[in-house]
Design an enzyme around this catalytic site. Structure first.
Site, short mmCIF file in Angstrom:
data_model
loop_
_atom_site.label_atom_id
_atom_site.label_comp_id
_atom_site.label_asym_id
_atom_site.label_seq_id
_atom_site.Cartn_x
_atom_site.Cartn_y
_atom_site.Cartn_z
N LYS A 297 11.33 41.80 -86.87
CA LYS A 297 12.25 41.56 -86.04
C LYS A 297 12.55 42.95 -85.21
CE LYS A 297 17.28 40.38 -85.24
NZ LYS A 297 18.31 39.80 -85.86
N GLU A 301 18.44 42.12 -81.07
CA GLU A 301 19.96 42.16 -81.54
C GLU A 301 20.25 43.67 -82.09
OE1 GLU A 301 20.57 38.82 -84.29
OE2 GLU A 301 21.29 37.48 -82.37
N ASP A 374 19.05 29.61 -79.93
CA ASP A 374 19.03 30.16 -81.20
C ASP A 374 19.50 29.08 -82.18
OD1 ASP A 374 19.30 31.51 -83.34
OD2 ASP A 374 21.13 32.63 -82.84
N GLU A 396 9.42 28.78 -85.81
CA GLU A 396 10.29 29.24 -86.76
C GLU A 396 11.54 28.32 -86.78
OE1 GLU A 396 12.08 33.09 -86.23
OE2 GLU A 396 13.52 32.80 -87.98
N GLU A 402 23.14 27.17 -90.58
CA GLU A 402 24.11 28.03 -89.75
C GLU A 402 24.74 27.73 -88.79
OE1 GLU A 402 22.10 31.60 -87.85
OE2 GLU A 402 24.02 32.18 -86.94
N HIS A 530 26.25 26.29 -78.17
CA HIS A 530 26.92 27.38 -78.69
C HIS A 530 28.52 27.57 -78.47
CE1 HIS A 530 26.58 31.26 -80.25
NE2 HIS A 530 25.25 31.53 -79.91
C1 BDP Z 1 20.72 34.40 -85.42
C2 BDP Z 1 21.66 34.65 -86.63
C3 BDP Z 1 21.58 36.16 -87.04
C4 BDP Z 1 19.96 36.30 -87.32
C5 BDP Z 1 19.39 36.18 -85.78
C6 BDP Z 1 17.85 36.12 -85.91
O1 BDP Z 1 22.85 34.40 -86.24
O2 BDP Z 1 22.17 36.19 -88.32
O3 BDP Z 1 19.86 37.57 -87.67
O4 BDP Z 1 19.54 34.78 -85.61
O5 BDP Z 1 17.05 35.05 -86.18
O6 BDP Z 1 20.91 32.99 -85.41
O7 BDP Z 1 17.20 37.36 -86.20
#
Ligand code: BDP
Length: 710
Positions: A297, A301, A374, A396, A402, A530
């Site tokens: 990753k 983020e 997401d 994925e 979540e 969301h």
């Molecule tokens: C989001 C989650 C976060 C993950 C991110 C990811 O909230 O905790 O780190 O995806 O996939 O859904 O990297």
């Protein structure tokens, strides 16, 4: 006397406690083997093979004795072996075995001179293990018969669980206890016998459904992961997983050369950085010769990545790929990025990755979430599928819930994944499903893979909710065969996990098959997405507005509700996201009159009185759909209560309690969303549906105590 009585009671409780059904056995109960054992007169196989040992061990655990080993030709014999074994060579099925590849197998009934044999055979020992589990499964589900002709091979070559486990033992978005791999410890890394037996059980469960890889740590990776201390623990885990044909992989932090290695830069084109990775990779392979590779990753983020040095994702991925290549390792590089400029978040991964198509090494695969945002309860498929034609993509999906009620809600995710895999991208004309664009059918890529974010923790039942086990199971089965139906998967799982009685199987199956749609209905129907609370993604907060936070983390960014209407305009009058899809999808999505209802507010901002396909206006449709979701959860409760006599009291009560929470939460969602949106729609909630039981003001004050929901 009294003391004795107390001691006796305590002992009794302990015994009962030990035997209490806690769900730990998953779907691996095999309790029908005893009844079925007369099926085989004996086994003809090489005892030293792991698959044969595994079969015999399970057989013994369940029937109390090993299946006798025989060599001559005896009626009702079970023959197990690979193409190199004598007992298989004589059968004349070699070509068929080679066709199935290393992980494939056949299971056949062969009749010769009035004798019947059941044969499990494969080209390689890997396939044999899967064949043996298949046989055990059909014995357990009642599908075994004397006219078998099964040939199987996996849809994807890498079928991997992504554990979002942190090195201190917590799990990001985990709702089933702490990590089975890591824990905080002063004398780290300590490995106990309990760890080892748990890892073996974990490996067996995975192998039984065809999973062949585990990424052991969070994608938000600590540089410490690659330190010697932790690599030694990875080695120990790998050696327990190896017999079950499971490779280990690690998530890496892109700035490890700086943060762990002390270099001045982590620029992927810097020779010292390249050298650092090459050395690190050598060190890993010395410890773990069959190490699978890295999951990355990067520039996502806030995490470091090649763009920090003016390089591209391809530069970063290729540098790691070059280090892994001599050892046969791969790079799974994630496309979960949404920082590139100010545009609709749903478009950003496509914008960043499409220009790089064809620039990646052949041991790189791009890991793409099923939807463009997401892991929401419902999203259309990511437009990258089908569009990147010169680079292999791996889907994925998120097994951990979540965004679907954590481990409190019963949501069978298989139907969501089936919908996704069967989505037609039209990249190569009609029938170019996501499944076919990723499994080598259309693009003929060498490397194929699929990942699921694991829902496994130290809870006795592994997944928190007994029915969340079905999602682990379904992921494995779909990774193995991406054209299986959810109905088939649910059927298998119920029969193995609970009971084969049709009076139990049928209603429970229909509840499972309906459960994801029900969740979409009570959480965010008609393409809404969301609407979650900022901190935890469990409950509703469509009003959420955290000062100073990123706009694309706020529900308002997505629903845009105002007196004028609701929804995200991604049509050609809005963000133009529809253009990332192939025709005729883009035209269908672009027109609110042809866009499927399930995506309508994903692609359109519509007035409250927009006329829906049902003939109702949008506001009414929204109300009825939320209400339907609530009613569905009530039906689930009734359904489950009726099933009581088929289930042990422990699992029955646990599921019953959670269905109660789910029904309660469904009302919470419905009231929160409808009362909030009603401020803008200024219309009544249709009078034939339940009235809200909460007040919006009260709901807006809820701050969740998350420990309660874990
Ligand atoms: C989001 C989650 C976060 C993950 C991110 C990811 O909230 O905790 O780190 O995806 O996939 O859904 O990297």
């Amino acid at each position: 006397m009294m003391r004795n009585l107390i001691a006796f009671t305590l002992m009794l409780l302990m015994v009962i406690g030990v035997n209490a059904e806690n769900g730990h056995q998953l779907w691996l109960r095999f309790d029908r083997l005893e009844a079925e054992s007369p099926v085989f007169s004996g086994i003809n196989a090489d005892k030293s093979k792991f698959a044969v040992k595994e079969f015999q061990q399970i057989w013994k655990e369940k029937t109390g004795k090993l299946l006798p080993v025989v060599s001559g030709q005896i009626d009702n014999q079970l023959i197990v072996g690979t193409r190199k074994d004598k007992n298989i060579l004589s059968l004349g099925i070699d070509k068929e075995l080679v066709r199935q590849g290393k992980e494939g197998y056949v299971i056949k009934t062969i009749s010769k001179q009035n004798k019947t044999f059941t044969v499990v055979a494969s080209a390689d020992e890997k396939g044999l293990l899967y064949g043996v589990y298949h046989l055990l499964r059909i014995l357990q589900t009642g599908e075994f018969n004397k006219a078998l002709n099964i040939s199987e091979k996996p849809s994807y070559s890498v079928r991997v669980l992504n554990h979002w486990d942190n090195l201190d033992g917590t799990i990001e978005r985990g709702y089933a206890g702490r990590s089975i791999f890591w824990r905080y410890s002063e004398e780290h890394p300590t490995i106990t016998d309990k760890d080892i037996s748990l890892w073996r059980e974990y490996a067996r469960a995975n192998a039984s459904i065809g999973i062949n890889g585990s990424v052991l740590n969070n994608v938000n990776a600590s540089p410490k992961m690659l330190s010697e201390e932790y690599l030694l623990k990875v080695k120990a885990i790998a050696s327990e997983l190896r017999p079950y044909n499971i490779k280990v992989y690690l998530s890496i932090n892109f700035s490890s050369p700086t943060n762990l290695g002390g270099l001045k830069t982590s620029d992927p084109l810097n020779p010292e950085v390249k050298m650092w990775w090459a050395k690190k990779v050598n060190e890993i392979y010395k410890l773990i010769p069959d190490f699978g590779g890295f999951l990355v990753k990067a520039n996502s983020e806030g995490l470091p990545g090649p763009q920090d040095f003016g390089r591209t994702h391809a530069d970063g991925a290729n540098m790691l790929a070059d280090a892994l290549k001599p050892h046969g390792g791969i790079v799974m590089w994630r496309a979960f990025v949404y920082d590139a400029g100010k545009d609709d978040r749903a478009k950003l991964a496509y914008k960043e990755f499409m220009p790089l198509d064809g620039q990646f090494r052949d041991n790189v695969i791009i890991q793409v979430k099923n939807g463009p945002i997401d892991f929401q309860p419902r999203e259309p498929f990511s437009p990258l599928f089908g569009a990147m034609k010169k680079t292999p993509l791996m889907p994925e999906v998120q097994i951990t819930q979540e965004y679907l009620g954590f481990s409190n809600h019963l949501v069978f995710l298989s139907t969501m994944w089936e919908e996704f895999l069967e989505s037609d991208t039209y990249c190569n004309g009609k029938g170019s499903t996501v499944a076919k664009t990723t499994d080598g059918t259309i693009f003929k890529q060498k490397l194929t893979a699929i990942a699921g974010v694991a829902n496994i923790g130290l809870d006795a039942n592994w997944c928190g909710h007994q029915f969340a086990q079905a999602n682990w199971y379904a992921f494995g089965r779909l990774a193995w065969n991406n054209s299986l139906t959810s109905a088939k998967i649910a059927d298998e799982w119920i029969k193995q996990t609970f009971s084969s009685d049709a009076k139990f199987v049928e209603p429970v199956k229909s509840m499972m098959l309906e459960s994801r749609e029900a969740t979409v209905n009570y959480m965010m129907p008609l393409g809404l997405h969301h609407l979650f609370a900022y901190g935890h993604h469990y409950g509703p907060e469509p009003w959420c507005d955290v000062a100073g936070a990123r706009q694309d983390w706020m529900p308002k960014y997505y629903h845009n509700a105002s007196v004028k209407g609701i929804g995200f305009d991604r049509s050609t009058t809005g963000s133009n996201a529809v253009l990332q899809y192939f025709s005729p999808l883009k035209e269908d999505f672009n027109d609110a009159n042809t866009c499927p209802d399930k995506y309508i507010l994903w692609f359109h901002f519509l007035p409250w009185d927009f006329k829906m396909k049902s003939g109702r206006i949008l506001w009414d449709e929204l109300c009825y759909t939320y209400d339907k979701g609530v009613q569905q959860t009530r039906e689930f409760q009734k359904n489950w209560d009726k099933a009581e006599r088929f289930v042990d009291p422990e699992r029955f009560t646990q599921v019953q309690n959670r269905l109660r929470i789910q029904a309660h939460d469904a009302v919470w969602w419905k009231d929160a969303c409808l009362l909030y949106f009603q401020q803008f729609s200024k219309r009544p909630i249709p009078y034939d549906i339940e009235r809200p039981v909460y007040k919006l003001d009260d709901l807006m004050k809820i701050k969740l105590d998350l420990t309660h929901h874990n």
